[in-house]
Design a protein around this motif. Structure first.
Motif, PDB file in Angstrom:
ATOM      1  N   THR A 168       9.038   2.516   3.469  1.00  0.00           N
ATOM      2  CA  THR A 168       8.516   2.971   4.753  1.00  0.00           C
ATOM      3  C   THR A 168       8.661   1.887   5.818  1.00  0.00           C
ATOM      4  O   THR A 168       8.391   0.714   5.566  1.00  0.00           O
ATOM      5  CB  THR A 168       7.035   3.360   4.603  1.00  0.00           C
ATOM      6  OG1 THR A 168       6.930   4.407   3.639  1.00  0.00           O
ATOM      7  CG2 THR A 168       6.449   3.834   5.925  1.00  0.00           C
ATOM      8  N   SER A 223      -1.309   6.057  -5.245  1.00  0.00           N
ATOM      9  CA  SER A 223      -1.237   7.223  -4.367  1.00  0.00           C
ATOM     10  C   SER A 223      -2.555   8.000  -4.400  1.00  0.00           C
ATOM     11  O   SER A 223      -3.009   8.524  -3.389  1.00  0.00           O
ATOM     12  CB  SER A 223      -0.081   8.126  -4.783  1.00  0.00           C
ATOM     13  OG  SER A 223       1.154   7.446  -4.668  1.00  0.00           O
ATOM     14  N   LEU A 254       3.084   0.525  -1.051  1.00  0.00           N
ATOM     15  CA  LEU A 254       3.286   1.391  -2.221  1.00  0.00           C
ATOM     16  C   LEU A 254       4.770   1.458  -2.585  1.00  0.00           C
ATOM     17  O   LEU A 254       5.145   1.386  -3.763  1.00  0.00           O
ATOM     18  CB  LEU A 254       2.776   2.800  -1.939  1.00  0.00           C
ATOM     19  CG  LEU A 254       1.267   2.986  -1.694  1.00  0.00           C
ATOM     20  CD1 LEU A 254       0.957   4.458  -1.451  1.00  0.00           C
ATOM     21  CD2 LEU A 254       0.456   2.455  -2.858  1.00  0.00           C
ATOM     22  N   ASP A 255       5.626   1.586  -1.567  1.00  0.00           N
ATOM     23  CA  ASP A 255       7.065   1.679  -1.816  1.00  0.00           C
ATOM     24  C   ASP A 255       7.606   0.380  -2.423  1.00  0.00           C
ATOM     25  O   ASP A 255       8.403   0.398  -3.368  1.00  0.00           O
ATOM     26  CB  ASP A 255       7.806   1.989  -0.510  1.00  0.00           C
ATOM     27  CG  ASP A 255       7.420   3.350   0.067  1.00  0.00           C
ATOM     28  OD1 ASP A 255       6.902   4.185  -0.700  1.00  0.00           O
ATOM     29  OD2 ASP A 255       7.633   3.558   1.271  1.00  0.00           O
ATOM     30  N   GLN A 306      -2.099   2.716   7.906  1.00  0.00           N
ATOM     31  CA  GLN A 306      -1.614   3.670   6.901  1.00  0.00           C
ATOM     32  C   GLN A 306      -0.123   3.508   6.651  1.00  0.00           C
ATOM     33  O   GLN A 306       0.350   3.675   5.532  1.00  0.00           O
ATOM     34  CB  GLN A 306      -1.947   5.093   7.360  1.00  0.00           C
ATOM     35  CG  GLN A 306      -3.454   5.361   7.352  1.00  0.00           C
ATOM     36  CD  GLN A 306      -3.807   6.676   7.978  1.00  0.00           C
ATOM     37  OE1 GLN A 306      -3.288   7.033   9.035  1.00  0.00           O
ATOM     38  NE2 GLN A 306      -4.710   7.418   7.347  1.00  0.00           N
ATOM     39  N   MET A 307       0.624   3.178   7.704  1.00  0.00           N
ATOM     40  CA  MET A 307       2.062   2.923   7.515  1.00  0.00           C
ATOM     41  C   MET A 307       2.284   1.681   6.652  1.00  0.00           C
ATOM     42  O   MET A 307       3.141   1.671   5.769  1.00  0.00           O
ATOM     43  CB  MET A 307       2.743   2.756   8.871  1.00  0.00           C
ATOM     44  CG  MET A 307       2.891   4.036   9.668  1.00  0.00           C
ATOM     45  SD  MET A 307       3.785   3.760  11.221  1.00  0.00           S
ATOM     46  CE  MET A 307       2.426   3.583  12.355  1.00  0.00           C
ATOM     47  N   ARG A 329       2.213   3.809  -9.524  1.00  0.00           N
ATOM     48  CA  ARG A 329       2.414   4.574  -8.288  1.00  0.00           C
ATOM     49  C   ARG A 329       1.433   5.746  -8.202  1.00  0.00           C
ATOM     50  O   ARG A 329       0.864   6.019  -7.143  1.00  0.00           O
ATOM     51  CB  ARG A 329       3.855   5.069  -8.199  1.00  0.00           C
ATOM     52  CG  ARG A 329       4.163   5.714  -6.849  1.00  0.00           C
ATOM     53  CD  ARG A 329       5.650   5.937  -6.690  1.00  0.00           C
ATOM     54  NE  ARG A 329       5.950   6.530  -5.410  1.00  0.00           N
ATOM     55  CZ  ARG A 329       6.118   5.844  -4.297  1.00  0.00           C
ATOM     56  NH1 ARG A 329       5.991   4.525  -4.325  1.00  0.00           N
ATOM     57  NH2 ARG A 329       6.405   6.432  -3.161  1.00  0.00           N
ATOM     58  N   LEU A 379      -5.415   7.013  -1.962  1.00  0.00           N
ATOM     59  CA  LEU A 379      -5.334   7.266  -0.516  1.00  0.00           C
ATOM     60  C   LEU A 379      -6.290   8.386  -0.089  1.00  0.00           C
ATOM     61  O   LEU A 379      -6.449   9.354  -0.794  1.00  0.00           O
ATOM     62  CB  LEU A 379      -3.894   7.636  -0.129  1.00  0.00           C
ATOM     63  CG  LEU A 379      -2.928   6.451  -0.067  1.00  0.00           C
ATOM     64  CD1 LEU A 379      -1.510   6.938   0.128  1.00  0.00           C
ATOM     65  CD2 LEU A 379      -3.328   5.518   1.058  1.00  0.00           C
ATOM     66  N   TRP A 405       0.209   0.440   4.457  1.00  0.00           N
ATOM     67  CA  TRP A 405      -0.220   0.742   3.083  1.00  0.00           C
ATOM     68  C   TRP A 405       0.873   1.500   2.328  1.00  0.00           C
ATOM     69  O   TRP A 405       1.174   1.203   1.174  1.00  0.00           O
ATOM     70  CB  TRP A 405      -1.512   1.533   3.112  1.00  0.00           C
ATOM     71  CG  TRP A 405      -2.054   1.867   1.751  1.00  0.00           C
ATOM     72  CD1 TRP A 405      -2.189   3.093   1.206  1.00  0.00           C
ATOM     73  CD2 TRP A 405      -2.534   0.948   0.761  1.00  0.00           C
ATOM     74  NE1 TRP A 405      -2.715   3.017  -0.055  1.00  0.00           N
ATOM     75  CE2 TRP A 405      -2.933   1.698  -0.362  1.00  0.00           C
ATOM     76  CE3 TRP A 405      -2.648  -0.439   0.714  1.00  0.00           C
ATOM     77  CZ2 TRP A 405      -3.451   1.121  -1.509  1.00  0.00           C
ATOM     78  CZ3 TRP A 405      -3.173  -1.032  -0.440  1.00  0.00           C
ATOM     79  CH2 TRP A 405      -3.562  -0.252  -1.521  1.00  0.00           C
ATOM     80  N   GLN A 406       1.504   2.477   3.008  1.00  0.00           N
ATOM     81  CA  GLN A 406       2.582   3.219   2.362  1.00  0.00           C
ATOM     82  C   GLN A 406       3.780   2.310   2.087  1.00  0.00           C
ATOM     83  O   GLN A 406       4.439   2.432   1.051  1.00  0.00           O
ATOM     84  CB  GLN A 406       3.008   4.395   3.242  1.00  0.00           C
ATOM     85  CG  GLN A 406       4.025   5.317   2.576  1.00  0.00           C
ATOM     86  CD  GLN A 406       3.503   5.920   1.281  1.00  0.00           C
ATOM     87  OE1 GLN A 406       2.402   6.470   1.258  1.00  0.00           O
ATOM     88  NE2 GLN A 406       4.279   5.820   0.203  1.00  0.00           N
ATOM     89  N   THR A 441      -9.592   2.514  -1.505  1.00  0.00           N
ATOM     90  CA  THR A 441      -9.350   2.513  -0.065  1.00  0.00           C
ATOM     91  C   THR A 441     -10.470   3.272   0.632  1.00  0.00           C
ATOM     92  O   THR A 441     -11.022   4.243   0.085  1.00  0.00           O
ATOM     93  CB  THR A 441      -7.997   3.168   0.279  1.00  0.00           C
ATOM     94  OG1 THR A 441      -7.994   4.507  -0.201  1.00  0.00           O
ATOM     95  CG2 THR A 441      -6.848   2.393  -0.347  1.00  0.00           C
TER      96      THR A 441
END
Length: 645
Positions: free
Chosen positions: A190, A642, A619-620, A612-613, A638, A645, A615-616, A445
């Motif tokens: 992301t 996920s 994750l990636d 939030q961006m 993962r 969230l 955090w994503q 979170t």
């Protein structure tokens, strides 16, 4: 006796730069800085208090500079345009080529395919010599590739600058080409998009004399050692070790170089110390670590070997253990052949091949027969970061050019599986489930809403006509300050025996937290990047031992690595670091061997913001790293993240 002083006391010139000594004038520093001036502050420098300015920058608008200076002096000094320009002209007529060579050191190393690599302190005369010898400037590593012998290059520099022999470091370690095969981030990661006005991209300089090539010293290939399992078990008989640690020591001892990538808190330091001592057999050992962890390393060595002779930040032939930090590696290049073992703690710091400490690390590794690499986060952002560590170890995969490495092993899950198989014998990785005493770690979170006023301020910053990185930094700082009130509410809910680590990305947030905790009568210590090593250690010791000190507030960069903070059973992030590895490192200051309680990690995320961006994106990146170093846990990790969230 009432005669006014001259504004300019003295002027010197070396053919390239002017040196100007003048009376103090408030505001004059800005005029000189605008012309790329440099003020010589070091008291031991022969030109202490001089301003050094490039010839072209000074002479281009000399009359304007003079008149602006005179405006600032308000006619307090005895100087006219005629006397001012005459002093500069006199210096030009009698140049002193040695004016600015004090403390200058240049480094010359041979290249594998002929020629030399010139690097070191900047001097325009060295640039001129390199250009005359048709050198190519390597922009990534700020060095020059010159097709000539060491002696010819050194002779030309001595003739041009008047250098002495001892101002050169002449290396015999051959430098090999590492082609620039860096890759753009994978599409699956992301990106953070702020919106707002578009920003113009800076034009890339089109200079034919600049190359992106990177050279690093050739390191010996990994070899198996003579140690058998029985010999190692016998050597470990007198040590008190956890069940998983003998295997880690064997992994290091049975190879001349290897990576110990155990999860944080499993005792990589202790395993490396014992392996190095067994391998070195009283010969010298070099330990490279972060400056903030030097004291930790000394304590760990003394716990295992109380009578060990240890030296910090300097070369002492009478000491067996020499501990230094990455920034000081250049001081040990010429003594590299003295060491039997080299321990590289937090080895992921060498992921960037163009960094000066990486170059120095390779120069040392080329001379040290045994190289032990330690890191709990071998991959921070992308697969290519492993390439430098593999090359430093002498692994066959590291012998590939960076471009070939990326083509074979980067960019897809299948390629990452191939890389994992290729390096399986070199990298040993154990997770925390080998510690039966740990109670586990739980990550939570928490959604946070901005008030109307906070949202207006957020949008104002987001839409400003500034570069995106500047806006991003301001937005992250704003969100951290918003989360202070959230964290203070969470602290009210904790039990009296709970202790908390509060991680921030900005020093100002740490100061705000300290003030709020003092007002709420919470015992609190803080650590920030500007604190001395001694001050940081005192804060850590107090948090660990004082039951009334319940809050440890720190920037992640200052306290998120290496320290033992097992007194805490809560960790909270007011700002997230850029990589999951750094996040895990920070969390595991509490979640490590010696922790007797469940560790709860709380991560407030502000709704409809860059939080939030980011955090994503984490994750990636976590998925990419899991594919390489923890494939069996990748899917579960993962799914777990996920779900939070």
């Amino acid at each position: 006796m009432n005669r006014r002083l001259d504004l300019v006391e003295k002027v010197i010139f070396d053919g390239y730069d002017f040196g100007i000594l003048l009376q103090y004038v408030e505001g004059a520093n800005r005029l000189f800085l605008e012309r790329d001036g440099f003020y010589i502050r070091r008291a031991e420098h022969p030109l202490h208090r001089y301003w050094r300015l490039p010839k072209g920058k000074l002479l281009d608008d000399l009359d304007l500079l003079f008149h602006r200076l005179m405006e600032l002096t308000e006619n307090r000094f005895n100087e006219s345009w005629q006397t001012f320009s005459a002093k500069l002209a006199a210096a030009q007529r009698a140049p002193d080529r040695q004016a600015f060579i004090w403390g200058l050191t240049l480094r010359i190393a041979p290249l594998a395919k002929g020629g030399i690599l010139l690097s070191g302190d900047y001097h325009p005369g060295a640039v001129a010599v390199s250009r005359r010898m048709h050198g190519i400037f390597l922009g990534q590593s700020k060095s020059w590739r010159i097709d000539a012998s060491t002696e010819l290059v050194r002779s030309n520099l001595i003739l041009e600058l008047g250098l002495s022999e001892d101002q050169f470091e002449i290396l015999d370690t051959v430098q090999e080409l590492l082609t620039d095969g860096s890759i753009v981030p994978a599409d699956e990661i992301t990106r953070i998009n702020l919106g707002g006005p578009p920003q113009e991209r800076a034009a890339q300089p089109g200079n034919e004399d600049v190359s992106t090539d990177v050279y690093l010293a050739a390191v010996p290939s990994i070899e198996r050692t003579e140690f058998t399992t029985e010999q190692i078990d016998q050597a470990l008989a007198g040590h008190s070790l956890l069940g998983h640690q003998p295997a880690g020591i064997r992994h290091l001892l049975q190879r001349t170089s290897a990576l110990l990538a155990d999860d944080m808190g499993l005792g990589k330091t202790r395993q490396a110390i014992i392996a190095a001592a067994v391998r070195a057999a009283d010969r010298p050992i070099l330990v490279i670590t972060l400056s903030t962890l030097i004291i930790n390393w000394q304590r760990e060595i003394q716990m295992v070997y109380p009578d060990a002779k240890i030296c910090q930040q300097a070369f002492d032939p009478a000491s067996q253990w020499i501990i230094t930090n990455y920034e000081r590696l250049g001081d040990f290049v010429l003594q590299a052949g003295h060491f039997e073992v080299m321990i590289i703690d937090e080895a992921h710091r060498l992921k960037e091949p163009t960094a000066a400490w990486t170059r120095h690390g390779f120069d040392i590794a080329a001379k040290v027969p045994n190289r032990y690499l330690l890191t709990g986060t071998p991959v921070l952002n992308r697969e290519s970061e492993l390439h430098t560590l593999l090359r430093l170890s002498g692994h066959p995969v590291g012998k590939l050019s960076l471009k070939e490495f990326c083509e074979q092993f980067a960019g897809s899950q299948d390629f990452r599986k191939n890389l994992r198989d290729a390096i399986g014998d070199w990298m040993l990785r154990r997770r925390k489930d080998v510690l039966p005493g740990l109670k586990g770690k739980q990550r939570q979170t928490l959604p946070v809403e901005l008030s109307l006023e906070e949202r207006r301020e957020y949008d104002r910053i987001r839409l400003e006509d500034r570069p995106s990185l500047a806006r991003l930094g301001s937005l992250r700082q704003l969100l951290e300050q918003v989360k202070v009130r959230v964290v203070m509410e969470l602290l009210c809910e904790l039990d009296a025996e709970d202790k908390v680590i509060l991680f921030c990305e900005f020093k100002d947030t740490v100061g705000t937290l300290r003030a709020q905790c003092e007002h709420a009568d919470y015992g609190c210590v803080t650590v920030a990047g500007s604190d001395s090593v001694g001050k940081r250690q005192k804060a850590i010791d107090k948090f660990q031992s004082d039951p009334d000190t319940r809050i440890f507030a720190a920037t992640t960069s200052a306290a998120g690595t290496g320290n033992n903070l097992t007194a805490a059973n809560y960790v909270m992030f007011l700002g997230l670091p850029w990589t999951p590895g750094l996040q895990d490192q920070a969390e595991d200051r509490a979640y490590r061997n010696g922790q007797l309680r469940m560790v709860v990690v709380k991560i407030p995320l502000v709704e409809n913001t860059i939080d939030q961006m980011l955090w994503q994106m984490l994750l990636d990146k976590r998925q990419l790293a899991s594919d390489l170093i923890e494939p069996d846990a990748a899917a579960n990790a993962r799914a777990e993240l996920s779900a939070s969230l």
